[in-house]
Design a protein around this motif. Structure first.
Motif, PDB file in Angstrom:
ATOM      1  N   ALA A  35       0.845  -1.193   0.000  1.00  0.00           N
ATOM      2  CA  ALA A  35       0.000   0.000   0.000  1.00  0.00           C
ATOM      3  C   ALA A  35       0.880   1.243   0.000  1.00  0.00           C
ATOM      4  CB  ALA A  35      -0.910  -0.013   1.211  1.00  0.00           C
ATOM      5  N   GLY A  36       0.492   2.227  -0.778  1.00  0.00           N
ATOM      6  CA  GLY A  36       1.274   3.457  -0.845  1.00  0.00           C
ATOM      7  C   GLY A  36       2.211   3.491  -2.036  1.00  0.00           C
ATOM      8  N   TYR A  68      -0.990   3.171  -4.775  1.00  0.00           N
ATOM      9  CA  TYR A  68      -1.876   2.038  -4.535  1.00  0.00           C
ATOM     10  C   TYR A  68      -2.618   2.207  -3.223  1.00  0.00           C
ATOM     11  CZ  TYR A  68      -3.759  -2.590  -4.210  1.00  0.00           C
ATOM     12  OH  TYR A  68      -4.624  -3.630  -4.111  1.00  0.00           O
ATOM     13  N   ASN A  69      -3.939   1.984  -3.272  1.00  0.00           N
ATOM     14  CA  ASN A  69      -4.759   2.230  -2.095  1.00  0.00           C
ATOM     15  C   ASN A  69      -5.428   0.957  -1.587  1.00  0.00           C
ATOM     16  OD1 ASN A  69      -6.473   1.744  -4.138  1.00  0.00           O
ATOM     17  ND2 ASN A  69      -7.369   3.802  -4.219  1.00  0.00           N
ATOM     18  N   GLU A 108      -7.170  -1.084  -3.314  1.00  0.00           N
ATOM     19  CA  GLU A 108      -8.429  -1.299  -4.021  1.00  0.00           C
ATOM     20  C   GLU A 108      -8.565  -2.724  -4.555  1.00  0.00           C
ATOM     21  OE1 GLU A 108      -8.985   1.677  -7.012  1.00  0.00           O
ATOM     22  OE2 GLU A 108     -10.592   0.521  -7.965  1.00  0.00           O
ATOM     23  N   GLU A 126       0.866   7.414 -10.946  1.00  0.00           N
ATOM     24  CA  GLU A 126      -0.083   6.703 -10.098  1.00  0.00           C
ATOM     25  C   GLU A 126      -1.289   6.249 -10.907  1.00  0.00           C
ATOM     26  OE1 GLU A 126      -1.077   9.163  -6.760  1.00  0.00           O
ATOM     27  OE2 GLU A 126       0.984   9.121  -5.978  1.00  0.00           O
ATOM     28  N   GLN A 143      -2.281   2.420 -11.706  1.00  0.00           N
ATOM     29  CA  GLN A 143      -3.557   1.892 -11.225  1.00  0.00           C
ATOM     30  C   GLN A 143      -4.267   1.165 -12.377  1.00  0.00           C
ATOM     31  OE1 GLN A 143      -4.086   1.530  -8.318  1.00  0.00           O
ATOM     32  NE2 GLN A 143      -6.207   1.689  -7.683  1.00  0.00           N
TER      33      GLN A 143
END
Lengths: 277, 537, 315
Positions: free
Chosen positions: B340-341, B345-346, B348, B479, B483
């Protein structure tokens, strides 16, 4: 005195039979005796101590050690006996042929077979496993190849001696086929030497299989084999001694009893040697 | 009388020994190098610490060439001898090492490095711009066998010497992760003069890191000794380090338990569980590499259809893999192995897949295989976790009608077959080589059959996203791109991820300051050794 | 006589040649790729250009027959090629490892004789007694306990429980005699056990044979003291077959160290060979097989020659 009677009177023979017969029984019918799947993994009860359900505890994957022990004798026995039978059949046939035919051909056969003896046995086995891969079938072949020369030499030298005997020559004159002479006349004369060699080879086969499996070059996991179980168990000797103890004990017992059997057979079948003992 | 008998036995003994001496003779061996400075017996300093750290390592290096990354253990060792221009610190940030500072031009094509004044090689000569150029020219040379050669040639790098202490890297096109490439331990600076003097870099070593190479006793150990002229004041803290080869895991573990070594690497999950119950040792275990499946996507194979690959992703019992192959240690991966990060990246897609057999069967039916099919899975019996993973996959896929034969040759055969794509499905335990999302390029980009990528898989959208990601420098835009890439990668599923596994070291509890990071940096544990202190024990 | 010797020596040379040729060609069909094992031991992607460069460097892009003849040509000059994995001449690699294995084997053999010969003599002298029975039993056990089982039993007792001896490893003599010897004890005792059993049996049986032989019995009848007869005559007759068996065991012992070295992390030639096979290090595999088989073949040859000397019928 018949051979059988002599055998029964021999203490070594009796002792080894007492150990070997139940072991062979387990090897043959082991699958019917076990209550757990020896391959089934129980991740929650790894390295458990002995209990009602698992009489010898469980291994690092939670598999029943007792069941694996029972099933683990199979590859050992298949390799040792299967390999030895192949070696005996191939070896004695080649030896008989080499001893019986012309010198040049016989010599040639023996030289080729002797090449196998130039390799230290475990090294040749390692090389062959590297070539063909692991697995019981390959091991059977390996043992078969490795010990062919031993049988071959026995058959060769006795055939050499017998070939010139009168009764063989008379059969030749009578027009008996080569095959018939080899199998009907010459073979029976070397049976006792072959049997002694057989028991020696079985014990070497067991040692070889367990050694290779211990090194991780033998039976392909997850199928168990004693050597492999010992190899796995060594990581846990300080933690769960049982795991190491049982396969080691049974492996030693098996080898001990086959060795004793070999001694006993030699005593009975080869009285000349016995005198010196 | 009794005395005489004893005497006769003793005499016969002596006689037999005398005969033996004739056939033996190879009993004693003289070693030429008497003065090995990394000796085991050294005086202890007064402050309650010991000046030697003994490391039990799982691999004997095949080469000491710092530009080749052949395995993690060798890298661990070489990280103590060599340093690059920049490198990671223990917080996971890139910091200057040999470089004092650097400037990136506005067009992002020129990286100019100024070297530290006080950096010297272990022979005392200063590190110059010429050495930097020599090192990277060696990596990029035509006959080079450097592992990350294509990273630099791919970016069209040329290295120019500006002056003695200034060097610039000029790229043909922008490359966002370029600094990360330079931070790889394999971007080590080597001495031009030393190389040209005819030294063999494969069997000897000379860099500018905290430790200098002392000796390599084949089959036994490699000794290194703290370098007095190291550019970081007061480091390394422990004077000598010996890397002793213990190839067999059990022997290695026992060696730690009996105090023959202070630190061991590559500890398996089962052993970690055991060590954790022992107060005499410290366990360092980090989430590192991940297990995944690759598929042979050659036309005509069922796996050429993305729905079949998705079906596999839905069918695998990841928890069972963790339980059996990793003794319950690890973390299931139902999405993409991204921390994460990382590049926006969250989390998801963390649960993109789930264990859903109905869905899997549905997908199989859609792809035209309602009754399943049969195929093989390549793994190896040399490493039990590889094998167990394959066996769990086998039983999972049986539930959706795919009949899998497990193919378990030895490791060398498995490597060769993985490189030529000789399999339907293969179990891999691997890791991204750099922190930046660009690590995915080698795994997903189309191209020739290779390890770490599914053979014959090609997707234009993925290729183009990867290219954009690498050449775009604006972080927000990147980002966005990545994604999109992650979603597409999961939809296509040329790789099916199974779980994270742990990378573990264990030391005696008297060893201090040993530490390393998780993720791809778990493979760079060597950087902390200069800090390690060994207390008296 | 000379003809027999010459023939036997020539045979040994031919045997060695055949063995190395078989090994060479088997390696060609062995799955696995040495280049990959060098560039990526842990299985991550390999750069194709780097692969080609290394393949050319190792000469693996040459035809098999070219590789074979150049290897043989090297062999004649005592050059076994360069190990891929060790990055140095195979001769050097073997030169490092062989003495360690020989040391282990010879120490084990000496131990086996120190234990086996006297016990065998006692056993024969006390033939039929309880001691004899006990020793016979122990020697049967010695032949039945695999090296790896015994090794771990000893490790469990002496290093993990009693903490008396190190569990494994090797320290060169140059780093201290004490450390060196301490680490030698367990592996050599492990290896010696089985051999001691064979030596015991052989000593016992040949002692009995020579005790009962026609040349000895009259001596006793002549009134010579028992110990004198034992020492001068029985022993001399007995030692020849025993020494022969010991010679034969040496060849086996060196191969048998494979398991012992694995148990004790002893960096000898057998471990070297196992690693070489795992890494597909062809020149090193060939070199190790050559040396190990040569030792094996040559010890057998020496034993044959000895037999030929002692017993003309064997020629």
């Amino acid at each position: 005195m018949s051979v059988l009677k002599q055998c029964v009177r021999n203490k070594k023979f009796l002792l080894s039979a007492i150990i070997l017969i139940p072991l062979l029984f387990v090897a043959l019918f082991g699958n019917l005796l076990i209550s757990h799947d020896p391959l089934e993994i129980h991740a929650t009860q790894t390295l458990a101590p002995p209990s009602q359900e698992y009489p010898m505890g469980t291994d690092e994957y939670g598999r029943c050690i007792a069941c694996r022990l029972v099933v683990g004798i199979q590859p050992t026995m298949i390799v040792a006996f299967g390999g030895t039978i192949i070696a005996m059949a191939a070896g004695s046939l080649l030896g008989l042929l080499a001893g019986y035919t012309k010198d040049a051909i016989g010599n040639a056969i023996m030289r080729v077979v002797d090449v196998i003896l130039c390799f230290p046995s475990i090294l040749l086995a390692m090389l062959v496993v590297g070539l063909w891969g692991k697995g019981v079938v390959n091991l059977v072949v390996v043992v078969g190849i490795l010990y062919t020369p031993h049988f071959c030499r026995i058959a060769y030298s006795s055939t050499r001696k017998l070939r010139k005997m009168e009764y063989v020559e008379s059969q030749q004159l009578l027009g008996a086929s080569t095959m018939r002479i080899l199998l009907k006349t010459l073979l029976p004369n070397i049976v006792s030497s072959l049997i002694i060699q057989f028991s020696l080879t079985v014990s070497s086969g067991i040692l070889l299989e367990s050694g290779l499996s211990f090194l991780g070059l033998g039976v392909v996991p997850p199928a168990p084999s004693w050597g492999q179980m010992i190899g796995d168990a060594r990581a846990y000797i300080a933690l769960n001694g049982q795991y190491m103890f049982w396969p080691s004990l049974f492996l030693c017992l098996t080898i001990l009893s086959t060795n004793l059997m070999g001694d006993a057979l030699r005593d009975v079948l080869d009285p000349k040697l016995k005198k010196s003992f | 009388m009794k005395m005489k008998k004893l005497l006769s036995i003793a005499l016969s003994l002596a006689l037999s020994l005398g005969l033996l001496a004739g056939c033996g003779g190879g009993g004693s061996q003289s070693s030429g190098s008497q003065a090995t400075s990394g000796s085991l017996e050294t005086a202890q300093p007064a402050d309650g610490t010991v000046d030697t750290l003994l490391v039990g390592t799982s691999v004997e290096p095949s080469t000491l060439d710092p530009h080749i990354h052949s395995n993690v253990s060798t890298r661990f060792l070489l990280q103590n001898i060599y340093r690059g221009l920049v490198g990671y610190n223990l917080d996971g940030e890139i910091q200057c090492e040999v470089a004092d500072s650097y400037v990136i031009s506005d067009d992002n094509l020129t990286y100019t490095f100024t070297l530290k004044d006080n950096v010297t090689f272990h022979d005392g000569t200063p590190v110059t711009a010429e050495d930097v150029k020599y090192s990277f020219d060696r990596i990029m040379a035509d006959d080079s066998t450097a592992t990350y050669k294509s990273y630099f040639t791919g970016a069209g790098t040329t290295v120019n010497v500006v002056d003695d202490k200034t060097v610039e890297f000029v790229l043909a096109e922008p490359c966002a992760p370029f600094l990360e490439y330079l931070s790889l331990p394999e971007s080590a600076i080597i001495s031009k003069a030393w190389m040209e003097a005819g030294n063999d870099i494969a069997t000897s070593a000379m860099g500018c890191g905290p430790y200098q190479f002392v000796s390599w006793d084949r089959g036994l150990q490699i000794d290194v000794q703290g370098y007095d002229g190291y550019y970081k004041e007061g480091l390394p803290k422990t004077k000598n380090v010996s890397f002793i080869f213990y190839l067999d895991e059990t022997t290695r573990n026992n060696a730690l338990l009996t105090g023959e070594v202070d630190l061991i690497d590559y500890v398996s999950a089962t052993a970690v569980t055991q060590f954790e119950g022992n107060s005499d040792v410290s366990v360092y275990s980090r989430q590192g590499a991940f297990m995944m499946l690759e598929f042979n996507c050659e036309e005509g194979s069922p796996f050429a259809d993305y729905r079949v690959r998705q079906a596999v992703a839905y069918a695998i019992d990841r928890e069972a893999v963790i339980e059996t192959a990793f003794n319950g240690r690890g973390e299931a991966l139902y999405g993409f192995p991204t921390i994460a990060g990382q590049q926006g990246y969250n989390g998801e897609f963390d649960n993109y897949f789930s264990r859903d057999l109905d869905k899997a069967k549905e997908l199989l039916a859609e792809a035209g295989y309602p009754d399943g099919f049969s195929c093989n899975i390549l793994s190896t019996s040399d490493y039990s976790f590889h094998e167990q993973t394959a066996l769990v996959v086998q039983s999972s896929l049986a539930e959706i009608g795919i009949e899998v034969t497990a193919d378990l040759p030895d490791w060398a055969t498995r490597i060769e077959r993985s490189n030529t794509g000789d399999y339907d499905m293969i179990v891999c335990g691997t890791i991204g080589k750099i922190l930046d999302m660009d690590w995915a390029t080698i795994f997903y980009q189309s191209g020739e059959v290779r390890m770490d990528a599914s053979p014959y898989f090609a997707d234009e959208e993925i290729d183009s996203l990867l290219y954009q990601g690498r050449t775009t420098l604006d972080e927000t835009a990147r980002e966005e791109i990545y994604q999109q890439f992650r979603e597409r990668a999961l939809e296509m599923s040329p790789l099916v991820f199974i779980c994270y596994r742990e990378q573990a070291f264990v030391s005696g509890n008297y060893v201090q300051n040993f530490d390393f990071l998780s993720g791809s940096l778990s493979q760079q544990a060597g950087i902390c050794l200069e800090q390690v202190v060994v207390n008296e024990h | 006589m000379g003809k027999f010797f010459l023939k036997r020596i020539l045979t040994a040379i031919v045997q060695i040649f055949v063995v190395v040729s078989i090994v060479f060609f088997s390696l060609q069909i062995m799955p696995g790729d040495p280049v990959l094992m060098m560039l990526s031991r842990d299985g991550s992607a390999v750069d194709q250009e780097a692969y080609d460069a290394l393949e050319a460097e190792l000469g693996l892009d040459q035809p098999v027959m070219t590789q074979y003849t150049s290897w043989l040509a090297g062999l004649v000059h005592g050059d076994l090629g360069k190990s891929y994995g060790e990055n140095r001449p195979v001769v050097d690699a073997i030169g490092d490892r062989l003495p360690r294995t020989l040391e282990l084997a010879v120490v084990a053999l000496v131990l086996a004789c120190i234990i086996g010969i006297p016990l065998g003599i006692i056993s024969a002298v006390r033939r039929g007694g309880i001691l004899d029975l006990l020793l016979t039993l122990i020697s049967s056990l010695g032949n039945s306990v695999p090296v790896f089982v015994l090794g771990y039993i000893l490790v469990l007792i002496f290093s993990l429980n009693m903490e008396m001896l190190p569990s494994s490893g090797f320290v060169p003599l140059a780093r201290g005699l004490e450390n060196h010897v301490l680490r030698l004890i367990l592996p050599s005792v492990t290896l010696a056990f089985g051999v001691a059993a064979s030596v015991l049996r052989m000593t016992r049986s040949s002692m009995l044979e020579s005790l009962g032989s026609e040349s000895v019995r009259p001596l006793r009848a002549k009134g010579l003291s028992k110990s004198k007869v034992y020492l001068k005559h029985v022993m001399r007759n007995m030692l020849i077959p025993v020494v022969t068996i010991i010679g034969l065991q040496l060849g086996n012992l060196i191969a048998g160290t494979v398991l012992c070295e694995a148990v004790f992390n002893w960096p000898g030639i057998a471990t070297l060979l196992v690693d070489a096979i795992n890494n597909r290090d062809y020149p090193l595999i060939q070199g190790c097989m050559l040396v190990l088989s040569a030792i094996f073949i040559l010890t057998n040859m020496v034993v044959d020659l000895l037999y030929g000397l002692l017993d003309p019928r064997a020629r």
